[in-house]
Design an enzyme around this catalytic site. Structure first.
Site, PDB file in Angstrom:
ATOM      1  CG  PHE A  45      -1.535   1.230   1.656  1.00 25.14           C
ATOM      2  CD1 PHE A  45      -2.167   2.074   0.759  1.00 25.14           C
ATOM      3  CD2 PHE A  45      -1.476   1.615   3.010  1.00 25.14           C
ATOM      4  CE1 PHE A  45      -2.735   3.280   1.185  1.00 25.14           C
ATOM      5  CE2 PHE A  45      -2.043   2.805   3.438  1.00 25.14           C
ATOM      6  CZ  PHE A  45      -2.662   3.643   2.522  1.00 25.14           C
ATOM      7  CB  ILE A  46       2.853   3.060   2.558  1.00 28.82           C
ATOM      8  CG1 ILE A  46       1.690   2.977   3.553  1.00 28.82           C
ATOM      9  CG2 ILE A  46       3.502   4.447   2.643  1.00 28.82           C
ATOM     10  CD1 ILE A  46       2.109   3.086   5.017  1.00 28.82           C
ATOM     11  CB  ALA A  74       9.798  -5.089   2.822  1.00 32.24           C
ATOM     12  CB  THR A 130       4.318   1.774  13.121  1.00 32.26           C
ATOM     13  OG1 THR A 130       3.052   2.001  13.711  1.00 32.26           O
ATOM     14  CG2 THR A 130       5.037   0.714  13.943  1.00 32.26           C
ATOM     15  CG  ASP A 131       1.315   5.655  15.502  1.00 35.13           C
ATOM     16  OD1 ASP A 131       1.202   4.457  15.154  1.00 35.13           O
ATOM     17  OD2 ASP A 131       0.364   6.463  15.468  1.00 35.13           O
ATOM     18  CD  GLU A 132      -0.032  -0.234  15.669  1.00 37.81           C
ATOM     19  OE1 GLU A 132       0.100  -1.295  16.283  1.00 37.81           O
ATOM     20  OE2 GLU A 132      -0.914  -0.042  14.821  1.00 37.81           O
ATOM     21  CE1 TYR A 176       3.508  -3.654  11.698  1.00 40.57           C
ATOM     22  CE2 TYR A 176       2.267  -2.256  13.234  1.00 40.57           C
ATOM     23  CZ  TYR A 176       3.028  -2.401  12.075  1.00 40.57           C
ATOM     24  OH  TYR A 176       3.323  -1.292  11.314  1.00 40.57           O
ATOM     25  CE  LYS A 188       7.593  -1.325  11.071  1.00 44.42           C
ATOM     26  NZ  LYS A 188       8.103  -1.404   9.665  1.00 44.42           N
ATOM     27  N   PRO A 248     -17.875  -4.159  11.192  1.00 44.93           N
ATOM     28  CG  PRO A 248     -16.160  -5.729  10.874  1.00 44.93           C
ATOM     29  CD  PRO A 248     -17.027  -4.758  10.136  1.00 44.93           C
ATOM     30  CB  VAL A 249     -17.255  -0.795  15.408  1.00 44.92           C
ATOM     31  CG1 VAL A 249     -16.505   0.129  16.352  1.00 44.92           C
ATOM     32  CG2 VAL A 249     -17.633  -0.070  14.121  1.00 44.92           C
ATOM     33  CG  ASN A 269     -11.299   2.883  15.823  1.00 43.77           C
ATOM     34  OD1 ASN A 269     -10.468   3.596  15.268  1.00 43.77           O
ATOM     35  ND2 ASN A 269     -10.969   1.852  16.581  1.00 43.77           N
ATOM     36  CG  HIS A 292      -8.206  -2.317  20.409  1.00 46.10           C
ATOM     37  ND1 HIS A 292      -9.529  -2.229  20.039  1.00 46.10           N
ATOM     38  CD2 HIS A 292      -7.520  -1.561  19.519  1.00 46.10           C
ATOM     39  CE1 HIS A 292      -9.636  -1.458  18.985  1.00 46.10           C
ATOM     40  NE2 HIS A 292      -8.425  -1.033  18.653  1.00 46.10           N
TER      41      HIS A 292
HETATM   42  P1  NAD Z   1       1.503  -3.575   3.325  1.00 49.62           P
HETATM   43  O1  NAD Z   1       1.219  -4.770   4.162  1.00 49.62           O
HETATM   44  O2  NAD Z   1       0.411  -3.002   2.473  1.00 49.62           O
HETATM   45  O3  NAD Z   1       2.738  -3.887   2.341  1.00 49.62           O
HETATM   46  C1  NAD Z   1       3.879  -4.548   2.772  1.00 49.62           C
HETATM   47  C2  NAD Z   1       4.701  -4.923   1.531  1.00 49.62           C
HETATM   48  O4  NAD Z   1       5.897  -5.592   1.982  1.00 49.62           O
HETATM   49  C3  NAD Z   1       3.990  -5.880   0.573  1.00 49.62           C
HETATM   50  O5  NAD Z   1       4.194  -5.497  -0.761  1.00 49.62           O
HETATM   51  C4  NAD Z   1       4.659  -7.226   0.857  1.00 49.62           C
HETATM   52  O6  NAD Z   1       4.655  -8.097  -0.264  1.00 49.62           O
HETATM   53  C5  NAD Z   1       6.070  -6.768   1.204  1.00 49.62           C
HETATM   54  N1  NAD Z   1       6.793  -7.764   2.015  1.00 49.62           N
HETATM   55  C6  NAD Z   1       6.342  -8.404   3.122  1.00 49.62           C
HETATM   56  N2  NAD Z   1       7.276  -9.258   3.577  1.00 49.62           N
HETATM   57  C7  NAD Z   1       8.347  -9.124   2.754  1.00 49.62           C
HETATM   58  C8  NAD Z   1       9.638  -9.730   2.720  1.00 49.62           C
HETATM   59  N3  NAD Z   1      10.009 -10.641   3.633  1.00 49.62           N
HETATM   60  N4  NAD Z   1      10.500  -9.366   1.742  1.00 49.62           N
HETATM   61  C9  NAD Z   1      10.137  -8.447   0.808  1.00 49.62           C
HETATM   62  N5  NAD Z   1       8.925  -7.854   0.788  1.00 49.62           N
HETATM   63  C10 NAD Z   1       8.043  -8.185   1.752  1.00 49.62           C
HETATM   64  O7  NAD Z   1       2.088  -2.493   4.322  1.00 49.62           O
HETATM   65  P2  NAD Z   1       1.901  -0.898   4.333  1.00 49.62           P
HETATM   66  O8  NAD Z   1       0.663  -0.561   5.040  1.00 49.62           O
HETATM   67  O9  NAD Z   1       2.152  -0.392   2.970  1.00 49.62           O
HETATM   68  O10 NAD Z   1       3.122  -0.515   5.302  1.00 49.62           O
HETATM   69  C11 NAD Z   1       4.428  -0.294   4.772  1.00 49.62           C
HETATM   70  C12 NAD Z   1       5.370   0.031   5.903  1.00 49.62           C
HETATM   71  O11 NAD Z   1       4.915   1.186   6.588  1.00 49.62           O
HETATM   72  C13 NAD Z   1       5.487  -1.056   6.962  1.00 49.62           C
HETATM   73  O12 NAD Z   1       6.825  -1.140   7.377  1.00 49.62           O
HETATM   74  C14 NAD Z   1       4.601  -0.586   8.103  1.00 49.62           C
HETATM   75  O13 NAD Z   1       5.066  -1.065   9.335  1.00 49.62           O
HETATM   76  C15 NAD Z   1       4.778   0.917   7.981  1.00 49.62           C
HETATM   77  N6  NAD Z   1       3.645   1.740   8.452  1.00 49.62           N
HETATM   78  C16 NAD Z   1       2.385   1.491   8.005  1.00 49.62           C
HETATM   79  C17 NAD Z   1       1.336   2.327   8.406  1.00 49.62           C
HETATM   80  C18 NAD Z   1      -0.078   2.116   7.929  1.00 49.62           C
HETATM   81  O14 NAD Z   1      -0.990   2.775   8.414  1.00 49.62           O
HETATM   82  N7  NAD Z   1      -0.339   1.235   6.983  1.00 49.62           N
HETATM   83  C19 NAD Z   1       1.591   3.388   9.280  1.00 49.62           C
HETATM   84  C20 NAD Z   1       2.910   3.592   9.740  1.00 49.62           C
HETATM   85  C21 NAD Z   1       3.924   2.768   9.296  1.00 49.62           C
HETATM   86  O1  DAU Z   2      -0.607   3.431  13.764  1.00 51.57           O
HETATM   87  C1  DAU Z   2       0.054   2.956  12.613  1.00 51.57           C
HETATM   88  C2  DAU Z   2      -0.440   1.563  12.312  1.00 51.57           C
HETATM   89  O2  DAU Z   2      -1.761   1.685  11.818  1.00 51.57           O
HETATM   90  C3  DAU Z   2       0.439   0.826  11.308  1.00 51.57           C
HETATM   91  O3  DAU Z   2       1.717   0.647  11.847  1.00 51.57           O
HETATM   92  C4  DAU Z   2      -0.173  -0.530  10.944  1.00 51.57           C
HETATM   93  O4  DAU Z   2       0.601  -1.150   9.932  1.00 51.57           O
HETATM   94  C5  DAU Z   2      -1.571  -0.304  10.441  1.00 51.57           C
HETATM   95  O5  DAU Z   2      -2.192  -1.551  10.180  1.00 51.57           O
HETATM   96  C6  DAU Z   2      -2.396   0.486  11.450  1.00 51.57           C
HETATM   97  O6  DAU Z   2      -2.648  -0.304  12.641  1.00 51.57           O
HETATM   98  P1  DAU Z   2      -4.086  -0.276  13.351  1.00 51.57           P
HETATM   99  O7  DAU Z   2      -4.246  -1.507  14.141  1.00 51.57           O
HETATM  100  O8  DAU Z   2      -4.324   1.017  14.047  1.00 51.57           O
HETATM  101  O9  DAU Z   2      -5.007  -0.286  12.019  1.00 51.57           O
HETATM  102  P2  DAU Z   2      -6.332  -1.087  11.627  1.00 51.57           P
HETATM  103  O10 DAU Z   2      -6.814  -0.521  10.332  1.00 51.57           O
HETATM  104  O11 DAU Z   2      -6.178  -2.560  11.714  1.00 51.57           O
HETATM  105  O12 DAU Z   2      -7.346  -0.640  12.767  1.00 51.57           O
HETATM  106  C7  DAU Z   2      -7.615   0.724  13.013  1.00 51.57           C
HETATM  107  C8  DAU Z   2      -8.523   0.790  14.227  1.00 51.57           C
HETATM  108  O13 DAU Z   2      -9.808   0.242  13.862  1.00 51.57           O
HETATM  109  C9  DAU Z   2      -8.041  -0.025  15.396  1.00 51.57           C
HETATM  110  O14 DAU Z   2      -8.377   0.664  16.601  1.00 51.57           O
HETATM  111  C10 DAU Z   2      -8.828  -1.329  15.309  1.00 51.57           C
HETATM  112  C11 DAU Z   2     -10.133  -0.879  14.696  1.00 51.57           C
HETATM  113  N1  DAU Z   2     -10.812  -1.864  13.817  1.00 51.57           N
HETATM  114  C12 DAU Z   2     -10.074  -2.441  12.822  1.00 51.57           C
HETATM  115  C13 DAU Z   2     -10.670  -3.363  11.997  1.00 51.57           C
HETATM  116  C14 DAU Z   2      -9.857  -4.031  10.883  1.00 51.57           C
HETATM  117  C15 DAU Z   2     -12.149  -2.143  13.987  1.00 51.57           C
HETATM  118  O15 DAU Z   2     -12.812  -1.580  14.876  1.00 51.57           O
HETATM  119  N2  DAU Z   2     -12.742  -3.051  13.156  1.00 51.57           N
HETATM  120  C16 DAU Z   2     -12.038  -3.688  12.166  1.00 51.57           C
HETATM  121  O16 DAU Z   2     -12.620  -4.542  11.451  1.00 51.57           O
END
Ligand code: NAD
Ligand code: DAU
Length: 356
Positions: free
Chosen positions: A10-11, A80, A132-134, A158, A162, A213-214, A257, A291
């Site tokens: 995604f990112i 990745a 991530t901020d997590e 997770y 990280k 589903p919340v 949420n 959570h």
């Molecule tokens: P995503 O799950 O959509 O994509 C992850 C990508 O990494 C995929 O293309 C997957 O094929 C690849 N990948 C996984 N394992 C691999 C491996 N062993 N070798 C090579 N490639 C591999 O993730 P995203 O949401 O795009 O997040 C990208 C990065 O940003 C992550 O490091 C995540 O921790 C960080 N991040 C995500 C969020 C968010 O809200 N999504 C927020 C803050 C930080």
């Molecule tokens: O804060 C950054 C993080 O944000 C990233 O590092 C992670 O990669 C990314 O997945 C995301 O983590 P969250 O757990 O916050 O995201 P998620 O979309 O899974 O959930 C967002 C919030 O919504 C969380 O409080 C859980 C809630 N949720 C999620 C799902 C999937 C629901 O209530 N129902 C759902 O079905």
């Protein structure tokens, strides 16, 4: 050129698109194409002559070494990862393997590559780790937002994986002098997000007439940032960030949420009205174990040092995101029915063309 790991997720894919929109420097994407990696995410930039794709695992040091030797990137931007908290609760092993061991293997390959560069190129080299901020754990309602000096307190597998990877990056800078940068960002949303995450899941479930589903009481708070704002911040840190530093990235956009889900229902009602609207599909379900209650990012360091601020507002960017999912039915169908996985079989499976 630069090396982007995880660039078909995604990112990462949004970052690749923004990279080519903003300049003419090439990029090589290295991705294992797990369930979260999708070549359709790169469809509109795939034909760029300066974009190369390598199907590889970051845990495979030899494969990474070969790419570094062949392409000689001036920087690595490391996306990745296994990224979904719920999956990490059900199966933590892959998170440790990819996020911790994978980052270790990548750091070692990067260190070897960097050490072999001539002095000028060595000075210019950067390893940017996207995190991530997590890693900072959970805030109470009245707590100040996370800043770069907030102690680490990861709560999910997770987040722990990280956090471990952040520590490795820090140590490789401190011990070996590898020129690293770390970014810790809040929740992203926007095009190409896999529909396991809150916002795309709710959009697609809503239009398919399924329950929304919340978890728990729906009052958990996240700090939302539109994905292209995150990409712009990463690019800013890559070009101007101080070596060895961490930069927090966030949208200054805290939402409960339940309010996010209601906002999605409202955006859908505006763009695809249906009698009675979508809110009746909301269902409160069992909470996620462990959570985290609230995340909030203080992005003041990034603003004051590097002049970055988000350019999107939540309301307009959420409306754009809803529009994108409504308009991209092919992408959604491919993800929903697993068709996108066939690309891997075609290109790398038994039926793939064999080298001459
Ligand atoms: P995503 O799950 O959509 O994509 C992850 C990508 O990494 C995929 O293309 C997957 O094929 C690849 N990948 C996984 N394992 C691999 C491996 N062993 N070798 C090579 N490639 C591999 O993730 P995203 O949401 O795009 O997040 C990208 C990065 O940003 C992550 O490091 C995540 O921790 C960080 N991040 C995500 C969020 C968010 O809200 N999504 C927020 C803050 C930080
Ligand atoms: O804060 C950054 C993080 O944000 C990233 O590092 C992670 O990669 C990314 O997945 C995301 O983590 P969250 O757990 O916050 O995201 P998620 O979309 O899974 O959930 C967002 C919030 O919504 C969380 O409080 C859980 C809630 N949720 C999620 C799902 C999937 C629901 O209530 N129902 C759902 O079905």
């Amino acid at each position: 050129m630069i090396l982007i790991t995880g660039g078909a997720g995604f990112i990462g894919a949004n970052f690749v698109r923004e990279w080519f929109a903003r300049g003419d420097e090439g990029a090589v994407v290295l991705d294992k194409l797990t369930y979260a990696g999708n070549m359709a995410n790169l469809a509109d930039v795939r034909q760029k002559p300066d974009l190369h794709f390598v199907h590889a695992d970051i845990c495979d040091r030899t494969a990474v070494q070969q790419v570094l030797a062949a392409q000689r990137p001036r920087a690595i931007v490391h996306f990745a990862a296994e990224s979904h908290v719920d999956r990490s609760i059900h199966g933590p092993a892959q998170f440790l393997q990819t996020n911790f061991i994978g980052t270790f293997e990548l750091l070692e390959a990067a260190r070897e590559h960097w050490s072999s560069l001539p002095a000028g190129e060595r000075d210019a080299f950067r390893f940017l780790h996207v995190s991530t901020d997590e890693v900072y754990g959970s805030l109470d309602e009245a707590d100040p937002a996370f800043c770069e000096t907030t102690p680490y307190a990861p709560n999910s597998p997770y987040a722990a994986s990280k956090a471990g990877s952040d520590h490795l990056v820090r140590a490789w800078h401190h011990t070996y002098g590898l020129p690293t940068l770390i970014t810790n960002c809040s929740n992203n949303y926007g095009p190409y997000q896999f529909p396991e995450k809150l916002i795309p899941l709710m959009i697609l479930n809503a239009i398919e007439g399924k329950p929304l589903p919340v978890y728990g009481d729906g009052r958990n708070v996240r700090d939302w940032l539109y994905v292209t704002d995150h990409c712009a911040a990463i690019q800013r840190v890559l070009e101007n960030g101080r070596i060895g530093q961490t930069y927090n990235i966030g949208g200054n956009c805290e939402r409960r949420n339940i309010d996010v889900v209601r906002a999605i229902c409202a955006a859908l009602s505006a763009q695809r009205p249906k009698p009675g609207g979508y809110e009746s599909q909301i269902q409160f379900v069992k909470d996620r174990p462990g959570h985290d209650r609230r995340y909030a990012i203080d992005a003041g360091k990034l603003a004051s040092e590097l002049g970055w601020r988000p350019s999107e507002t939540f309301e307009s960017a959420l409306a754009k995101t809803v529009r994108w999912y409504l308009d991209h039915t092919d992408w959604v169908a491919g993800v929903r029915d697993g068709r996108y996985r066939k690309w891997i079989e075609l290109n790398y499976g038994d039926g793939a063309p064999k080298p001459a």
